[in-house]
Design a protein around this motif. Structure first.
Motif, PDB file in Angstrom:
ATOM      1  N   ARG A  99      19.802   5.432   4.701  1.00  0.00           N
ATOM      2  CA  ARG A  99      18.346   5.569   4.650  1.00  0.00           C
ATOM      3  C   ARG A  99      17.959   6.971   4.165  1.00  0.00           C
ATOM      4  O   ARG A  99      17.011   7.131   3.396  1.00  0.00           O
ATOM      5  CB  ARG A  99      17.732   5.307   6.030  1.00  0.00           C
ATOM      6  N   THR A 100      18.687   7.984   4.600  1.00  0.00           N
ATOM      7  CA  THR A 100      18.417   9.348   4.129  1.00  0.00           C
ATOM      8  C   THR A 100      18.684   9.456   2.633  1.00  0.00           C
ATOM      9  O   THR A 100      17.915  10.089   1.888  1.00  0.00           O
ATOM     10  CB  THR A 100      19.289  10.356   4.905  1.00  0.00           C
ATOM     11  N   ASN A 124      15.838   7.904   0.800  1.00  0.00           N
ATOM     12  CA  ASN A 124      14.669   8.795   0.830  1.00  0.00           C
ATOM     13  C   ASN A 124      14.744   9.840  -0.285  1.00  0.00           C
ATOM     14  O   ASN A 124      13.730  10.217  -0.883  1.00  0.00           O
ATOM     15  CB  ASN A 124      14.571   9.505   2.174  1.00  0.00           C
ATOM     16  N   ASP A 125      15.962  10.322  -0.557  1.00  0.00           N
ATOM     17  CA  ASP A 125      16.146  11.343  -1.593  1.00  0.00           C
ATOM     18  C   ASP A 125      16.121  10.738  -2.994  1.00  0.00           C
ATOM     19  O   ASP A 125      15.537  11.310  -3.920  1.00  0.00           O
ATOM     20  CB  ASP A 125      17.478  12.074  -1.382  1.00  0.00           C
ATOM     21  N   PRO A 149      12.391   7.667  -3.247  1.00  0.00           N
ATOM     22  CA  PRO A 149      11.460   7.858  -2.122  1.00  0.00           C
ATOM     23  C   PRO A 149      10.291   6.881  -2.152  1.00  0.00           C
ATOM     24  O   PRO A 149       9.863   6.415  -3.206  1.00  0.00           O
ATOM     25  CB  PRO A 149      10.983   9.302  -2.298  1.00  0.00           C
ATOM     26  N   THR A 169       6.079   7.728   3.474  1.00  0.00           N
ATOM     27  CA  THR A 169       6.942   7.390   4.598  1.00  0.00           C
ATOM     28  C   THR A 169       8.389   7.345   4.125  1.00  0.00           C
ATOM     29  O   THR A 169       8.693   7.584   2.953  1.00  0.00           O
ATOM     30  CB  THR A 169       6.532   6.036   5.222  1.00  0.00           C
ATOM     31  N   GLY A 170       9.307   7.046   5.054  1.00  0.00           N
ATOM     32  CA  GLY A 170      10.719   6.953   4.716  1.00  0.00           C
ATOM     33  C   GLY A 170      11.208   5.520   4.808  1.00  0.00           C
ATOM     34  O   GLY A 170      10.500   4.616   5.271  1.00  0.00           O
ATOM     35  N   TRP A 171      12.435   5.294   4.375  1.00  0.00           N
ATOM     36  CA  TRP A 171      12.994   3.944   4.331  1.00  0.00           C
ATOM     37  C   TRP A 171      13.239   3.342   5.712  1.00  0.00           C
ATOM     38  O   TRP A 171      13.349   2.127   5.850  1.00  0.00           O
ATOM     39  CB  TRP A 171      14.276   3.934   3.500  1.00  0.00           C
ATOM     40  N   THR A 172      13.321   4.160   6.744  1.00  0.00           N
ATOM     41  CA  THR A 172      13.489   3.602   8.097  1.00  0.00           C
ATOM     42  C   THR A 172      12.254   2.816   8.523  1.00  0.00           C
ATOM     43  O   THR A 172      12.324   1.963   9.412  1.00  0.00           O
ATOM     44  CB  THR A 172      13.748   4.718   9.126  1.00  0.00           C
TER      45      THR A 172
END
Length: 445
Positions: A168-169, A172-173, A176, A180-183
């Motif tokens: 998920r991190t 995000n990079d 994106p 918000t983020g992928w979580t």
């Protein structure tokens, strides 16, 4: 067996005539006549180039015996120029190669090298275009084995959670989301040609919408999402019924990365293949890769199965247009250098034929099944054959390789400049003359 002016090992002649030639439109007699003409014209040149290597090396050895280690760099460079080891550089020029597939022209990505004598290794490399990021992280020390995250015989949910958090991190990079983020993702759909990501409340989209490249399944509930970053693909697999997917808030069961975009099928460094039996094994595997029918029975985990080339994956573009996503690495073939000869074929005087000439002719023949008139265009959609050429000493030897490929094209009825060449910069005379080596191959580099 006598073929034109050549004496050809029976096993090799049978392979050429019964396996490689059918489907190319080339008659056996025409093939052997053309091959014999190439050997007659080029084998003496091959020997002259090797003699020039030896002559230069003797001159260099004599100089060092007389002078020791060079202390005057200019004087030593002048000596190397005098004997032809270093050549003068010509004017500016441009590389004019055309018809180069994007895996080489545009995309920077990993490349595998495998011995072409091993069908299983060759198939594994060709099929390494896509790899599971989940599996790669779970099975290696990229995720530390502490705090309950150790690898076990059975699935360790704690280690799995660490893998998912890492991915998920990464997402995000690389790709994106807005705000918000992928979580936070809870589901996916495709609307109006764009990827819509469901959240616990509301929806969002990619921060860079152009990174969305396609999907599989129904637009309202896709089973796979294709994204791109720096020219390489990222596939998000969605499966609520899988062990991983059912516990994931967005039912993501895996993330696949575009991995080995190219693979060198090696006739040289990683394989010992000189006599007729060995060479036929190498050529037969290359033929199977070009025809798409190479298969190998594999025993693993107490079961036996047949390994083949992966077929294209069926996707839809953001606008719904269907397309096939490449599942195989673009395959290059590494021929041997100018030095080696093979007893598999002998010329009219009984001398072993230079193995580099033999490789060029026979790997080119096999490649007709991909790039010829009736070729599949599955390896190279643009119709090129990528020959990696090792251990060349300077621009004269590069020029000889280029001439050899041109003769092979003419003999096989290929369009000019179909056979591309990769110059391996691994010999000092090539390194110090690299610009002129590139010039010698500038239209098929």
């Amino acid at each position: 067996m006598k073929r034109a002016e050549l004496a050809v090992a029976e096993i090799l002649a049978d392979f050429v005539e019964r396996e490689a030639l059918p489907g190319t439109g080339i008659e056996a007699a025409a093939f052997w006549d053309a091959f014999a003409a190439i050997v007659r014209d080029l084998a003496p040149r091959n020997r002259e180039l090797l003699a020039a290597r030896d002559r230069m090396q003797e001159q260099i050895d004599d100089w060092h015996r007389a002078n020791g280690a060079p202390s005057d760099r200019d004087a030593y460079r002048g000596f190397l120029r005098e004997i032809g080891y270093i050549v003068d550089e010509g004017p500016e020029f441009r590389v004019g190669t055309s018809g180069v597939d994007p895996e080489i022209a545009d995309v920077s990505g990993p490349q595998l090298v495998v011995p072409l004598s091993n069908a299983r290794f060759a198939l594994n490399a060709a099929n390494a275009r896509w790899g599971s990021l989940y599996d790669a992280l779970y099975g290696t020390n990229a995720i530390p084995e502490d705090g309950g995250r150790e690898r076990r015989r059975s699935y360790n949910p704690q280690r799995g959670a660490a893998v998912i958090a890492w991915v998920r991190t990464f997402l995000n990079d690389a790709v994106p989301l807005r705000g918000t983020g992928w979580t936070a993702a809870r589901g996916f759909s495709v609307k109006g040609g764009a990827l819509t990501v469901a959240l616990e409340r509301g929806t969002t989209r990619l921060a860079r919408p152009e990174q969305f490249a396609g999907y599989r399944g129904d637009a309202a509930a896709p089973t796979e999402i294709l994204l791109r970053n720096n020219g390489l693909g990222i596939r998000i697999v969605i499966d609520a019924g899988s062990t991983i997917g059912r516990d994931d808030p967005a039912h993501v069961s895996d993330v696949l990365l575009e991995s080995a975009v190219t693979a060198i099928m090696d006739c040289e460094d990683s394989v010992a293949a000189v006599d007729a039996e060995d060479k036929v094994l190498v050529y037969r595997n290359w033929l199977g890769l070009m025809k798409g029918d190479l298969a190998e029975e594999v025993a693993k985990g107490g079961r036996t199965f047949e390994r083949r080339l992966n077929p294209e994956a069926e996707f839809r573009a953001p606008d719904g247009t269907p397309f096939g996503l490449r599942a195989q690495a673009l395959m290059l073939v590494r021929n041997v250098g100018h030095l080696m000869t093979s007893p598999a074929i002998r010329d009219a005087e009984g001398r072993e034929v230079p193995e580099g000439i033999m490789d060029a002719m026979l790997t080119g023949l096999c490649a007709l099944h991909d790039v010829g008139r009736n070729g599949r265009r599955a390896n190279s959609p643009l119709g090129s054959v990528y020959v990696v050429k090792p251990k060349m000493h300077g621009p004269d030897e590069v020029g000889f390789a280029v001439e050899t490929l041109a003769r092979v094209e003419a003999a096989l009825g290929m369009a000019p400049l179909t056979l591309k060449i990769g110059i391996m910069d691994e010999e000092r005379r090539t390194t110090v003359n690299l610009r002129e080596c590139i010039r010698a191959a500038k239209d098929r580099l």
